[in-house]
Write a protein that holds these residues in place. Structure first.
Motif, mmCIF file in Angstrom:
data_model
loop_
_atom_site.group_PDB
_atom_site.id
_atom_site.type_symbol
_atom_site.label_atom_id
_atom_site.label_comp_id
_atom_site.label_asym_id
_atom_site.label_seq_id
_atom_site.Cartn_x
_atom_site.Cartn_y
_atom_site.Cartn_z
ATOM 1 N N LYS A 1 -9.484 -14.724 10.349
ATOM 2 C CA LYS A 1 -9.301 -16.170 9.767
ATOM 3 C C LYS A 1 -9.720 -17.061 10.808
ATOM 4 C CE LYS A 1 -5.385 -14.627 6.813
ATOM 5 N NZ LYS A 1 -4.226 -14.732 6.557
ATOM 6 N N VAL A 2 -9.458 -16.513 12.281
ATOM 7 C CA VAL A 2 -9.807 -17.532 13.311
ATOM 8 C C VAL A 2 -10.143 -16.283 14.432
ATOM 9 C CG1 VAL A 2 -8.173 -19.381 12.966
ATOM 10 C CG2 VAL A 2 -7.413 -17.380 14.401
ATOM 11 N N PRO A 3 -11.002 -16.994 15.433
ATOM 12 C CA PRO A 3 -11.639 -15.987 16.414
ATOM 13 C C PRO A 3 -10.394 -15.183 17.187
ATOM 14 C CG PRO A 3 -12.856 -18.022 16.529
ATOM 15 C CD PRO A 3 -11.559 -18.374 15.543
ATOM 16 N N ALA A 4 -10.431 -13.907 17.281
ATOM 17 C CA ALA A 4 -9.358 -12.986 17.693
ATOM 18 C C ALA A 4 -10.135 -11.927 18.383
ATOM 19 C CB ALA A 4 -8.568 -12.550 16.627
ATOM 20 N N ALA A 5 -10.220 -12.134 19.704
ATOM 21 C CA ALA A 5 -10.958 -11.080 20.516
ATOM 22 C C ALA A 5 -10.220 -9.682 20.515
ATOM 23 C CB ALA A 5 -11.216 -11.851 21.961
ATOM 24 N N HIS A 6 -8.994 -9.855 20.326
ATOM 25 C CA HIS A 6 -8.241 -8.555 20.694
ATOM 26 C C HIS A 6 -8.139 -7.867 19.511
ATOM 27 C CE1 HIS A 6 -5.433 -11.364 18.565
ATOM 28 N NE2 HIS A 6 -4.877 -10.167 17.953
ATOM 29 N N LEU A 7 -8.849 -8.267 18.438
ATOM 30 C CA LEU A 7 -8.927 -7.543 17.151
ATOM 31 C C LEU A 7 -10.231 -6.503 17.047
ATOM 32 C CD1 LEU A 7 -7.643 -9.944 14.383
ATOM 33 C CD2 LEU A 7 -6.330 -7.866 15.570
ATOM 34 N N THR A 8 -10.105 -5.144 17.130
ATOM 35 C CA THR A 8 -11.323 -4.439 17.135
ATOM 36 C C THR A 8 -11.877 -4.569 15.613
ATOM 37 O OG1 THR A 8 -9.963 -2.547 16.618
ATOM 38 C CG2 THR A 8 -10.468 -2.920 18.775
ATOM 39 N N PRO A 9 -13.039 -4.295 15.396
ATOM 40 C CA PRO A 9 -13.568 -4.082 13.965
ATOM 41 C C PRO A 9 -12.735 -3.243 13.031
ATOM 42 C CG PRO A 9 -15.339 -3.887 15.564
ATOM 43 C CD PRO A 9 -14.249 -3.749 16.158
ATOM 44 N N ASP A 10 -12.551 -3.991 11.799
ATOM 45 C CA ASP A 10 -11.716 -3.155 10.892
ATOM 46 C C ASP A 10 -10.040 -2.708 11.479
ATOM 47 O OD1 ASP A 10 -13.191 -3.488 8.397
ATOM 48 O OD2 ASP A 10 -14.313 -1.785 8.977
ATOM 49 N N ALA A 11 -9.729 -3.482 12.532
ATOM 50 C CA ALA A 11 -8.224 -3.413 12.638
ATOM 51 C C ALA A 11 -7.443 -3.780 11.608
ATOM 52 C CB ALA A 11 -7.982 -4.284 14.127
ATOM 53 N N THR A 12 -6.227 -2.930 11.657
ATOM 54 C CA THR A 12 -5.178 -3.235 10.454
ATOM 55 C C THR A 12 -4.454 -4.131 10.783
ATOM 56 O OG1 THR A 12 -3.696 -1.674 11.306
ATOM 57 C CG2 THR A 12 -5.513 -0.958 9.672
ATOM 58 N N LEU A 13 -3.316 -4.743 9.898
ATOM 59 C CA LEU A 13 -2.278 -5.528 10.234
ATOM 60 C C LEU A 13 -1.356 -5.111 11.172
ATOM 61 C CD1 LEU A 13 -1.926 -7.898 6.849
ATOM 62 C CD2 LEU A 13 -3.450 -8.242 9.144
ATOM 63 N N ARG A 14 -1.195 -3.772 10.923
ATOM 64 C CA ARG A 14 -0.246 -3.132 11.709
ATOM 65 C C ARG A 14 -0.736 -3.298 13.362
ATOM 66 N NH1 ARG A 14 -0.195 0.866 8.910
ATOM 67 N NH2 ARG A 14 1.650 0.873 7.792
ATOM 68 N N ASP A 15 -2.094 -3.007 13.550
ATOM 69 C CA ASP A 15 -2.541 -3.016 14.602
ATOM 70 C C ASP A 15 -2.315 -4.441 15.390
ATOM 71 O OD1 ASP A 15 -3.429 -0.604 14.560
ATOM 72 O OD2 ASP A 15 -5.507 -1.041 13.880
ATOM 73 N N ALA A 16 -2.489 -5.505 14.509
ATOM 74 C CA ALA A 16 -2.559 -6.938 14.982
ATOM 75 C C ALA A 16 -0.910 -7.154 15.515
ATOM 76 C CB ALA A 16 -2.855 -7.734 13.899
ATOM 77 N N ARG A 17 -0.091 -6.488 14.649
ATOM 78 C CA ARG A 17 1.343 -6.784 14.647
ATOM 79 C C ARG A 17 1.770 -6.136 16.233
ATOM 80 N NH1 ARG A 17 6.397 -5.098 13.227
ATOM 81 N NH2 ARG A 17 7.627 -6.945 12.830
ATOM 82 N N THR A 18 1.226 -4.792 16.221
ATOM 83 C CA THR A 18 1.542 -4.001 17.661
ATOM 84 C C THR A 18 1.117 -4.654 18.969
ATOM 85 O OG1 THR A 18 1.660 -1.850 16.166
ATOM 86 C CG2 THR A 18 1.240 -1.812 18.845
ATOM 87 N N HIS A 19 -0.108 -5.393 18.722
ATOM 88 C CA HIS A 19 -0.695 -6.075 19.857
ATOM 89 C C HIS A 19 0.291 -7.241 20.052
ATOM 90 C CE1 HIS A 19 -3.498 -7.751 22.418
ATOM 91 N NE2 HIS A 19 -3.339 -9.072 21.778
ATOM 92 N N ARG A 20 0.719 -8.102 19.261
ATOM 93 C CA ARG A 20 1.424 -9.132 19.318
ATOM 94 C C ARG A 20 2.673 -8.943 20.135
ATOM 95 N NH1 ARG A 20 -0.061 -10.585 14.286
ATOM 96 N NH2 ARG A 20 1.811 -9.975 13.355
ATOM 97 N N ALA A 21 3.572 -7.748 19.625
ATOM 98 C CA ALA A 21 4.582 -7.202 20.096
ATOM 99 C C ALA A 21 4.414 -6.867 21.521
ATOM 100 C CB ALA A 21 5.054 -5.976 19.451
ATOM 101 N N SER A 22 3.154 -6.286 21.835
ATOM 102 C CA SER A 22 3.170 -5.474 23.240
ATOM 103 C C SER A 22 2.667 -6.971 24.191
ATOM 104 C CB SER A 22 1.876 -4.697 23.362
ATOM 105 O OG SER A 22 0.692 -5.607 22.949
ATOM 106 N N ARG A 23 2.267 -7.840 23.777
ATOM 107 C CA ARG A 23 1.925 -9.074 24.485
ATOM 108 C C ARG A 23 3.129 -9.927 24.858
ATOM 109 N NH1 ARG A 23 -2.395 -13.023 22.144
ATOM 110 N NH2 ARG A 23 -0.953 -13.284 20.471
ATOM 111 N N ARG A 24 4.179 -10.055 23.733
ATOM 112 C CA ARG A 24 5.497 -10.570 23.951
ATOM 113 C C ARG A 24 6.284 -9.897 25.195
ATOM 114 N NH1 ARG A 24 5.565 -11.273 18.235
ATOM 115 N NH2 ARG A 24 6.768 -9.414 18.122
#
Length: 452
Positions: free
Chosen positions: A425-448
């Protein structure tokens, strides 16, 4: 000589054209012979399911003490899944995963397990929906058809999508939305047009079959009429921000509480027991049973239902209470779905926002009904079509605007963690091609955790 070659060339082209059309016609016939009986079976099961939900809901109204058996009912369902249904506990996410990467298919036992589990949840008063059951019925049965017919991986993918379309279209009486939902829910920013016609056929047949069994869907009317001008559209876009953020909050609360319960209570059958006790405590705390079940029927004449929010009265906090009841129910492992509670929450939130924006409550209840679901499920196209199918085309523009704004504002979050991010939806360098929402959520948790 030139004329002779020309005639041969024309004849060759005509023969190729005829072969192409014949191949296309045979493909259409083959898919029709598969889709029609499959979708009719799904529609029949959805009719039985909707009839069962209505019957057990009315039974609970007649015997309010059934609520106190919710922990026992939850334990029964949890134990059943623990013993026989671990492979299907993924629910809707399992179906989405199988569409993306066909593997062992969706086990056929998913259908009776989710049917029984959802009926038990509603019999004893859990706040849950019905879309999850319909989608899983469709996915399980379509996967069974695919295995029986020995279809290849690509055909199986399409058949699974048509199963989702048939179930969704039948359970809500919105076949166009059902077809688009099946195409759109798989990945953010990408619609699989290859399955467009099969999904539409399946959704229509599923809906028609369900209706032929005498099932009637709830009707919601927007009585107030206001001009669809720049002012209304602007207000709808601002409200869309709120709908998107609340949809995000619903999804995140559900995932967070569900994950915490799994860590604290590793034994699955015990989690619904705790959830059932919590729901009973909430009923005592707030002194009402209006936020139990689907929210389409009321135990008392003055009780709240989704239809209540289309009237002239305003209910400022009903959306928050339904959100709380539903998150507690679903995160504890009770079966059903999120969508009908999201309709309740969205309509109630629209009702609460209407006086703030100076708009009739019915208009904003209709917009919130679909827009909050659009944000939580990342399906703005399907929700726009659903709004038109349910409420007519009069408010199509503000409905579409609110759905798309809610979709943008919910970010890379959602109720279906197996949904992929095809186009961020917006530029997101941390998202690999066809990443899942689970992957995005895991990345946010690790960043926190890193920041902490």
């Amino acid at each position: 000589m030139r004329a002779t070659f020309r005639n041969l060339y024309d004849q060759f082209n005509m023969a190729a054209f005829i072969r192409d059309r014949r191949t296309h016609a045979m493909s259409v016939l083959r898919w029709a012979l598969i889709l029609v009986p499959m979708a009719a079976t799904v529609g029949t099961l959805c009719a039985a399911f909707l009839w069962s939900l209505d019957a057990v809901t009315r039974l609970r109204f007649a015997f309010p003490w059934l609520l106190y058996l919710l922990p026992i009912g939850g334990f029964m369902v949890g134990l059943l899944y623990h013993l026989t249904g671990r492979s299907v506990e993924g629910g809707n996410n399992l179906i989405v995963e199988q569409i993306h990467e066909p593997g062992g298919g969706v086990p056929l036992r998913m259908a009776p397990l989710i049917f029984f589990g959802t009926v038990v949840t509603h019999l004893f008063g859990g706040s849950a929906g019905r879309e999850g059951t319909a989608v899983q019925l469709g996915g399980s049965l379509s996967s069974g058809f695919g295995r029986a017919l020995k279809l290849d991986a690509e055909a199986t993918r399409i058949l699974l999508m048509t199963g989702i379309a048939a179930g969704f279209g039948a359970v809500f009486g919105t076949p166009i939305a059902g077809a688009v939902f099946a195409l759109e829910v798989l990945a953010i920013g990408r619609v699989e047009y290859r399955a467009l016609v099969p999904c539409l056929v399946a959704a229509l047949v599923g809906d028609w079959t369900c209706l032929s069994w005498g099932i009637h869907h709830g009707a919601y009317h927007v009585d107030a009429m206001v001009p669809v001008d720049a002012s209304l559209v602007s207000k709808a876009s601002l409200a869309g921000v709120v709908f998107g953020l609340v949809g995000l909050a619903f999804a995140e609360a559900n995932h967070a509480l569900g994950g915490w319960l799994k860590r604290v209570i590793p034994y699955g059958p015990l989690r619904p027991v705790i959830g059932g006790l919590a729901v009973i405590a909430l009923v005592w705390l707030f002194g009402t049973q209006d936020y139990l079940g689907l929210g389409t029927l009321a135990a008392t004449p003055g009780g709240l239902t989704i239809a209540s929010f289309f009237g002239s009265n305003t209910y400022p906090w009903s959306w928050a209470l339904k959100l709380l009841f539903t998150v507690v129910t679903l995160s504890a492992g009770f079966k059903g779905g999120e969508v009908t509670p999201l309709f309740f929450i969205g309509a109630a939130l629209g009702n609460a926002l209407a006086p703030v924006f100076g708009v009739p409550t019915g208009v904003f209840a209709a917009i919130g009904f679909v827009a909050l679901f659009a944000g939580a499920a990342n399906t703005p196209l399907a929700c726009t079509f659903m709004g038109i199918e349910l409420f007519g085309a009069t408010y199509a523009v503000p409905i579409a605007v609110a759905c798309f704004v809610a979709y943008l504002c919910s970010g890379h979050n959602g109720i279906y963690l197996s949904q992929r991010v095809a186009v961020p939806k917006v530029p997101a360098a941390h998202l690999t091609p066809d990443a899942t929402l689970r992957d995005a959520r895991t990345h946010r948790a690790s960043r926190r955790r890193t920041r902490a």
